[in-house]
Design a protein around this motif. Structure first.
Motif, PDB file in Angstrom:
ATOM      1  N   PHE A   1      16.964 -43.429 103.105  1.00 39.66           N
ATOM      2  CA  PHE A   1      16.542 -44.399 102.105  1.00 39.66           C
ATOM      3  C   PHE A   1      15.051 -44.623 102.284  1.00 39.66           C
ATOM      4  CE2 PHE A   1      21.040 -45.288 102.755  1.00 39.66           C
ATOM      5  CZ  PHE A   1      21.491 -45.342 101.450  1.00 39.66           C
ATOM      6  N   ARG A   2      14.286 -44.461 101.211  1.00 40.57           N
ATOM      7  CA  ARG A   2      12.829 -44.550 101.293  1.00 40.57           C
ATOM      8  C   ARG A   2      12.300 -45.555 100.276  1.00 40.57           C
ATOM      9  NH1 ARG A   2      11.270 -39.360 103.546  1.00 40.57           N
ATOM     10  NH2 ARG A   2       9.150 -40.165 103.616  1.00 40.57           N
ATOM     11  N   ASP A   3      11.329 -46.334 100.703  1.00 42.69           N
ATOM     12  CA  ASP A   3      10.669 -47.322  99.856  1.00 42.69           C
ATOM     13  C   ASP A   3       9.558 -46.631  99.067  1.00 42.69           C
ATOM     14  OD1 ASP A   3       9.308 -49.444  98.709  1.00 42.69           O
ATOM     15  OD2 ASP A   3       8.766 -50.376 100.624  1.00 42.69           O
ATOM     16  N   ILE A   4       9.673 -46.612  97.763  1.00 41.12           N
ATOM     17  CA  ILE A   4       8.684 -45.946  96.928  1.00 41.12           C
ATOM     18  C   ILE A   4       7.334 -46.643  96.984  1.00 41.12           C
ATOM     19  CG2 ILE A   4       9.196 -47.132  94.760  1.00 41.12           C
ATOM     20  CD1 ILE A   4       8.302 -43.380  95.356  1.00 41.12           C
ATOM     21  N   ASN A   5       7.300 -47.908  97.351  1.00 43.87           N
ATOM     22  CA  ASN A   5       6.033 -48.630  97.434  1.00 43.87           C
ATOM     23  C   ASN A   5       5.183 -48.163  98.605  1.00 43.87           C
ATOM     24  OD1 ASN A   5       6.451 -50.557  95.189  1.00 43.87           O
ATOM     25  ND2 ASN A   5       8.214 -51.101  96.439  1.00 43.87           N
ATOM     26  N   VAL A   6       5.806 -47.552  99.597  1.00 45.46           N
ATOM     27  CA  VAL A   6       5.091 -47.014 100.748  1.00 45.46           C
ATOM     28  C   VAL A   6       4.542 -45.616 100.437  1.00 45.46           C
ATOM     29  CG1 VAL A   6       5.337 -46.291 103.165  1.00 45.46           C
ATOM     30  CG2 VAL A   6       6.452 -48.378 102.358  1.00 45.46           C
ATOM     31  N   GLU A   7       5.278 -44.869  99.618  1.00 42.29           N
ATOM     32  CA  GLU A   7       4.888 -43.503  99.254  1.00 42.29           C
ATOM     33  C   GLU A   7       4.947 -43.344  97.725  1.00 42.29           C
ATOM     34  OE1 GLU A   7       6.681 -40.477 102.014  1.00 42.29           O
ATOM     35  OE2 GLU A   7       7.885 -42.239 102.546  1.00 42.29           O
ATOM     36  N   PRO A   8       4.028 -43.991  97.005  1.00 49.11           N
ATOM     37  CA  PRO A   8       4.140 -44.051  95.546  1.00 49.11           C
ATOM     38  C   PRO A   8       4.084 -42.709  94.817  1.00 49.11           C
ATOM     39  CG  PRO A   8       2.071 -45.011  96.291  1.00 49.11           C
ATOM     40  CD  PRO A   8       2.882 -44.733  97.512  1.00 49.11           C
ATOM     41  N   ALA A   9       3.527 -41.694  95.415  1.00 46.47           N
ATOM     42  CA  ALA A   9       3.428 -40.393  94.748  1.00 46.47           C
ATOM     43  C   ALA A   9       4.489 -39.403  95.237  1.00 46.47           C
ATOM     44  CB  ALA A   9       2.036 -39.802  94.961  1.00 46.47           C
ATOM     45  N   ALA A  10       5.480 -39.895  95.956  1.00 47.70           N
ATOM     46  CA  ALA A  10       6.466 -39.021  96.596  1.00 47.70           C
ATOM     47  C   ALA A  10       7.192 -38.092  95.632  1.00 47.70           C
ATOM     48  CB  ALA A  10       7.483 -39.850  97.375  1.00 47.70           C
ATOM     49  N   LEU A  11       7.452 -38.544  94.432  1.00 47.43           N
ATOM     50  CA  LEU A  11       8.209 -37.725  93.483  1.00 47.43           C
ATOM     51  C   LEU A  11       7.355 -37.258  92.306  1.00 47.43           C
ATOM     52  CD1 LEU A  11      11.583 -39.680  93.509  1.00 47.43           C
ATOM     53  CD2 LEU A  11      10.958 -37.633  94.793  1.00 47.43           C
ATOM     54  N   SER A  12       6.054 -37.257  92.500  1.00 42.62           N
ATOM     55  CA  SER A  12       5.154 -36.841  91.421  1.00 42.62           C
ATOM     56  C   SER A  12       5.357 -35.373  91.041  1.00 42.62           C
ATOM     57  CB  SER A  12       3.696 -37.103  91.787  1.00 42.62           C
ATOM     58  OG  SER A  12       3.337 -36.377  92.943  1.00 42.62           O
ATOM     59  N   ALA A  13       5.792 -34.552  91.971  1.00 45.51           N
ATOM     60  CA  ALA A  13       6.063 -33.138  91.659  1.00 45.51           C
ATOM     61  C   ALA A  13       7.184 -33.001  90.627  1.00 45.51           C
ATOM     62  CB  ALA A  13       6.424 -32.375  92.932  1.00 45.51           C
ATOM     63  N   PHE A  14       8.036 -34.016  90.530  1.00 37.90           N
ATOM     64  CA  PHE A  14       9.118 -34.031  89.540  1.00 37.90           C
ATOM     65  C   PHE A  14       8.678 -34.700  88.237  1.00 37.90           C
ATOM     66  CE2 PHE A  14      11.420 -33.830  93.578  1.00 37.90           C
ATOM     67  CZ  PHE A  14      12.327 -32.819  93.322  1.00 37.90           C
ATOM     68  N   GLY A  15       7.444 -35.213  88.210  1.00 36.29           N
ATOM     69  CA  GLY A  15       6.968 -35.936  87.043  1.00 36.29           C
ATOM     70  C   GLY A  15       7.403 -37.394  87.028  1.00 36.29           C
ATOM     71  N   ALA A  16       7.926 -37.881  88.141  1.00 33.07           N
ATOM     72  CA  ALA A  16       8.383 -39.272  88.242  1.00 33.07           C
ATOM     73  C   ALA A  16       7.245 -40.144  88.757  1.00 33.07           C
ATOM     74  CB  ALA A  16       9.582 -39.369  89.170  1.00 33.07           C
ATOM     75  N   SER A  17       6.900 -41.156  87.981  1.00 32.80           N
ATOM     76  CA  SER A  17       5.834 -42.077  88.372  1.00 32.80           C
ATOM     77  C   SER A  17       6.395 -43.214  89.216  1.00 32.80           C
ATOM     78  CB  SER A  17       5.169 -42.650  87.121  1.00 32.80           C
ATOM     79  OG  SER A  17       6.057 -43.553  86.473  1.00 32.80           O
ATOM     80  N   LEU A  18       5.488 -43.974  89.800  1.00 33.68           N
ATOM     81  CA  LEU A  18       5.887 -45.159  90.560  1.00 33.68           C
ATOM     82  C   LEU A  18       6.696 -46.101  89.671  1.00 33.68           C
ATOM     83  CD1 LEU A  18       5.757 -47.018  93.042  1.00 33.68           C
ATOM     84  CD2 LEU A  18       3.515 -47.786  92.220  1.00 33.68           C
ATOM     85  N   GLU A  19       6.252 -46.305  88.441  1.00 36.20           N
ATOM     86  CA  GLU A  19       6.973 -47.198  87.529  1.00 36.20           C
ATOM     87  C   GLU A  19       8.354 -46.660  87.178  1.00 36.20           C
ATOM     88  OE1 GLU A  19       6.005 -50.372  86.810  1.00 36.20           O
ATOM     89  OE2 GLU A  19       4.511 -49.808  88.302  1.00 36.20           O
ATOM     90  N   ASP A  20       8.497 -45.342  87.046  1.00 41.01           N
ATOM     91  CA  ASP A  20       9.817 -44.748  86.791  1.00 41.01           C
ATOM     92  C   ASP A  20      10.788 -45.115  87.906  1.00 41.01           C
ATOM     93  OD1 ASP A  20       8.899 -43.424  84.473  1.00 41.01           O
ATOM     94  OD2 ASP A  20       8.442 -41.575  85.588  1.00 41.01           O
ATOM     95  N   ILE A  21      10.314 -45.038  89.131  1.00 38.12           N
ATOM     96  CA  ILE A  21      11.179 -45.277  90.286  1.00 38.12           C
ATOM     97  C   ILE A  21      11.420 -46.768  90.482  1.00 38.12           C
ATOM     98  CG2 ILE A  21      11.456 -44.866  92.769  1.00 38.12           C
ATOM     99  CD1 ILE A  21       9.528 -42.365  92.115  1.00 38.12           C
ATOM    100  N   ARG A  22      10.468 -47.580  90.084  1.00 39.48           N
ATOM    101  CA  ARG A  22      10.701 -49.027  90.109  1.00 39.48           C
ATOM    102  C   ARG A  22      11.729 -49.421  89.059  1.00 39.48           C
ATOM    103  NH1 ARG A  22       4.550 -51.323  90.888  1.00 39.48           N
ATOM    104  NH2 ARG A  22       4.533 -51.182  93.162  1.00 39.48           N
ATOM    105  N   ARG A  23      11.827 -48.663  88.005  1.00 42.43           N
ATOM    106  CA  ARG A  23      12.756 -48.961  86.913  1.00 42.43           C
ATOM    107  C   ARG A  23      14.183 -48.486  87.233  1.00 42.43           C
ATOM    108  NH1 ARG A  23      12.194 -50.020  81.319  1.00 42.43           N
ATOM    109  NH2 ARG A  23       9.954 -49.832  81.542  1.00 42.43           N
TER     110      ARG A  23
END
Length: 126
Positions: free
Chosen positions: A39-61
Motif C-alpha cells: 500500500f503506497r501513499d500517492i502524496n509521497v510519490e505523486p508521479a509514481a503512475l505517470s507512465a500510465f498517464g495517471a495524474s496525482l488528481e486521478d489517484i486522489r479521485r
C-alpha cells in the motif's frame, strides 16, 4: 524479494480512503508482511503512475493499483482485486465483480468516488 502481486496507490489525505485502506491492510497483514501486497501513499510519490498517464488528481479521485504483470487497475477493479486477496471477503469479489454486476459496480464506485473527491476538495484536504 519479488514484486508484490498488487501495489495499491491511495490518498492518505482523504479520511475515508485512509480508514478503508488501514482496515484492508489490517485484514491483509500476513500478505503485507510476506510482500505479496503493498500500500503506497500517492502524496509521497505523486508521479509514481505517470507512465500510465495517471495524474496525482486521478489517484486522489479513485484507487489505482498495479498488478504483478505491470497492468494498471483503477477504481472498483482495485476494490475487487483486494477483496479476492482478503480472507473472508472473496464473496464480495464474486458478487460485485461478476460479468453481470461489474458494470453497475464500476458505475456506483465512480459516482461515490466523485462525491468523495468533491467533499475532500471542499474541505481543503490537498
Amino acid at each position: 524479494m519479488s514484486a508484490p502481486l498488487l501495489t495499491v496507490w491511495y490518498n492518505t489525505r482523504c479520511p475515508v480512503c485512509d480508514a478503508g485502506i488501514r482496515r484492508q491492510r489490517w485484514r491483509l497483514i500476513e500478505t503485507v508482511k510476506a510482500g505479496r501486497i503493498a500500500f503506497r501513499d500517492i502524496n509521497v510519490e505523486p508521479a509514481a503512475l505517470s507512465a500510465f498517464g495517471a495524474s496525482l488528481e486521478d489517484i486522489r479521485r479513485r484507487l489505482h493499483a498495479t498488478d504483478a504483470e505491470g497492468r494498471l487497475l483503477v477504481g472498483a477493479d482495485v476494490a475487487i482485486a483486494l477483496w479476492r486477496m482478503t480472507p473472508g471477503e472473496s464473496w464480495l469479489a464474486a458478487l460485485f465483480g461478476n460479468a453481470i454486476a461489474l458494470p453497475l459496480t464500476r458505475f456506483a464506485y465512480d459516482r461515490f468516488a466523485d462525491l468523495l473527491y468533491a467533499w475532500n476538495r471542499h474541505k481543503g484536504r490537498w
